[in-house]
Scaffold this active site. Structure first.
Site, PDB file in Angstrom:
ATOM      1  N   ASP A  19       0.842  -1.200   0.000  1.00  0.00           N
ATOM      2  CA  ASP A  19       0.000   0.000   0.000  1.00  0.00           C
ATOM      3  C   ASP A  19       0.879   1.254   0.000  1.00  0.00           C
ATOM      4  O   ASP A  19       1.993   1.236   0.527  1.00  0.00           O
ATOM      5  CB  ASP A  19      -0.902  -0.025   1.250  1.00  0.00           C
ATOM      6  CG  ASP A  19      -2.067   0.949   1.139  1.00  0.00           C
ATOM      7  OD1 ASP A  19      -2.288   1.498   0.035  1.00  0.00           O
ATOM      8  OD2 ASP A  19      -2.738   1.159   2.145  1.00  0.00           O
ATOM      9  N   ASN A  67     -10.057  -2.907  -6.693  1.00  0.00           N
ATOM     10  CA  ASN A  67      -9.278  -2.012  -7.573  1.00  0.00           C
ATOM     11  C   ASN A  67      -9.935  -1.819  -8.942  1.00  0.00           C
ATOM     12  O   ASN A  67      -9.645  -0.855  -9.643  1.00  0.00           O
ATOM     13  CB  ASN A  67      -7.837  -2.527  -7.769  1.00  0.00           C
ATOM     14  CG  ASN A  67      -6.938  -2.302  -6.574  1.00  0.00           C
ATOM     15  OD1 ASN A  67      -5.925  -2.978  -6.408  1.00  0.00           O
ATOM     16  ND2 ASN A  67      -7.293  -1.365  -5.700  1.00  0.00           N
ATOM     17  N   ARG A 193      -5.447  -2.710   8.388  1.00  0.00           N
ATOM     18  CA  ARG A 193      -6.590  -3.570   8.060  1.00  0.00           C
ATOM     19  C   ARG A 193      -6.199  -4.580   6.991  1.00  0.00           C
ATOM     20  O   ARG A 193      -5.196  -4.410   6.300  1.00  0.00           O
ATOM     21  CB  ARG A 193      -7.803  -2.762   7.603  1.00  0.00           C
ATOM     22  CG  ARG A 193      -7.519  -1.479   6.907  1.00  0.00           C
ATOM     23  CD  ARG A 193      -8.763  -0.828   6.326  1.00  0.00           C
ATOM     24  NE  ARG A 193      -8.281   0.093   5.327  1.00  0.00           N
ATOM     25  CZ  ARG A 193      -7.921   1.343   5.585  1.00  0.00           C
ATOM     26  NH1 ARG A 193      -8.045   1.829   6.805  1.00  0.00           N
ATOM     27  NH2 ARG A 193      -7.441   2.105   4.633  1.00  0.00           N
TER      28      ARG A 193
HETATM   29  C1  FPP Z   1      -1.503   0.437  -3.472  1.00  0.00           C
HETATM   30  O1  FPP Z   1      -1.167   1.733  -3.790  1.00  0.00           O
HETATM   31  C2  FPP Z   1      -1.090  -0.573  -4.423  1.00  0.00           C
HETATM   32  C3  FPP Z   1      -1.833  -1.109  -5.426  1.00  0.00           C
HETATM   33  C4  FPP Z   1      -3.069  -0.538  -5.947  1.00  0.00           C
HETATM   34  C5  FPP Z   1      -1.454  -2.378  -6.042  1.00  0.00           C
HETATM   35  C6  FPP Z   1       0.001  -2.754  -6.009  1.00  0.00           C
HETATM   36  C7  FPP Z   1       0.644  -2.546  -7.318  1.00  0.00           C
HETATM   37  C8  FPP Z   1       1.979  -2.475  -7.523  1.00  0.00           C
HETATM   38  C9  FPP Z   1       2.953  -2.679  -6.445  1.00  0.00           C
HETATM   39  C10 FPP Z   1       2.521  -2.152  -8.869  1.00  0.00           C
HETATM   40  C11 FPP Z   1       2.630  -3.246  -9.868  1.00  0.00           C
HETATM   41  C12 FPP Z   1       2.626  -4.658  -9.394  1.00  0.00           C
HETATM   42  C13 FPP Z   1       3.250  -5.659 -10.037  1.00  0.00           C
HETATM   43  C14 FPP Z   1       3.094  -7.060  -9.569  1.00  0.00           C
HETATM   44  C15 FPP Z   1       4.105  -5.442 -11.198  1.00  0.00           C
HETATM   45  P1  FPP Z   1      -2.309   2.814  -3.718  1.00  0.00           P
HETATM   46  O2  FPP Z   1      -2.519   3.309  -5.104  1.00  0.00           O
HETATM   47  O3  FPP Z   1      -3.520   2.269  -3.060  1.00  0.00           O
HETATM   48  O4  FPP Z   1      -1.633   3.899  -2.801  1.00  0.00           O
HETATM   49  P2  FPP Z   1      -2.390   5.039  -1.974  1.00  0.00           P
HETATM   50  O5  FPP Z   1      -3.273   4.342  -0.971  1.00  0.00           O
HETATM   51  O6  FPP Z   1      -1.257   5.788  -1.330  1.00  0.00           O
HETATM   52  O7  FPP Z   1      -3.153   5.877  -2.956  1.00  0.00           O
END
Ligand code: FPP
Length: 245
Positions: A19, A67, A193
């Site tokens: 996250d 997502n 969480r």
């Molecule tokens: C949370 O960041 C992360 C995700 C939505 C998914 C994880 C994705 C990656 C690590 C990138 C690509 C993955 C692979 C396997 C190549 P967020 O956008 O929710 O962060 P925020 O809560 O700070 O907005």
């Protein structure tokens, strides 16, 4: 890097809720896509570190069922990064003998991504090092719904007596029944969480949270999480081994 000898205090299975990509980018006045790109770098770094440390199973929450509700552009960026990862990191997986797997409603992924994913899973299927499982289009509740549907179908066909449904049978109908439950669930970016991640499997997992965002999560952070895990006493609902009073 030294491989840690298997012991009671080293997690066999680490699962991570990655996250904070967005916050990492916002703090640097960068578009969110840069945060996800930095997050993909962290995926490579931590995958290699876990393999070198002798961790047997690593599961990463790469794209949740929820997502799909993000803006189309961000979904597109995340799928493009996943495709890039699948194309670019094949040598990393082969070098460390890592077996790639995936859990989730994979049928919802773009068809080209599914093809790339299946190809790399097939290519690495015989590797006997760490198992890297990507949770994609994944939700813990959706996984339980899917398992319930399969059991109901078997019952309707007269192949299952509902009285025979127990924990073991239900667990056998989850997406990857052969994976052991996670011992340690790490979540970055300060949230505390589970967010629909491995709900069934995490029943007795130790939780570790850090304020570091996912792109900031280094091998040193990983070692700190493992050290914290090593200090925990896991009781699985039983009484403490140290007599009190
Ligand atoms: C949370 O960041 C992360 C995700 C939505 C998914 C994880 C994705 C990656 C690590 C990138 C690509 C993955 C692979 C396997 C190549 P967020 O956008 O929710 O962060 P925020 O809560 O700070 O907005």
């Amino acid at each position: 890097m030294a491989v840690i000898a298997p012991s009671r205090n080293v997690p066999t299975h680490i699962a991570i809720i990655m996250d904070g990509n967005g916050r990492w980018a916002a703090a640097r006045h960068l578009p969110r896509a840069f945060g996800h790109r930095a997050g993909a770098e962290a995926v490579r770094r931590i995958t290699e570190a876990c393999a070198e440390l002798g961790i047997r199973y690593l599961t990463l929450y790469a794209f949740s069922w929820e997502n799909w509700d993000r803006p189309q552009e961000e979904i597109h960026d995340l799928m493009a990064l996943l495709d890039e990862f699948l194309a670019r990191e094949a040598p990393t997986l082969h070098r460390h003998r890592i077996r790639l797997r995936a859990i989730g409603r994979l049928q919802e992924l773009p068809p080209a991504t599914t093809v790339n994913l299946r190809r790399l899973m097939d290519e690495t299927a015989r590797h006997e090092g760490m198992t890297l499982t990507l949770a994609l289009s994944y939700g813990g509740r959706q996984e339980l719904v899917d398992a319930a549907r399969r059991l109901a179908q078997l019952a309707r066909e007269g192949r299952l007596d509902p009285q025979h449904i127990d924990e073991e049978l239900l667990a056998r109908h989850l997406y990857a029944p052969d994976l052991p439950d996670p011992d340690l669930v790490i979540r970055t970016a300060g949230e505390q969480r589970l967010s629909n991640f491995l709900l069934w499997q995490s029943s007795y997992a130790e939780l570790y949270t850090t304020s570091k965002t996912w792109p900031e999560f280094t091998t040193a952070e990983l070692l700190e999480a493992m050290a914290a895990y090593g200090r925990r006493e896991r009781r699985f609902g039983r009484r403490t081994t140290v007599p009190v009073g």
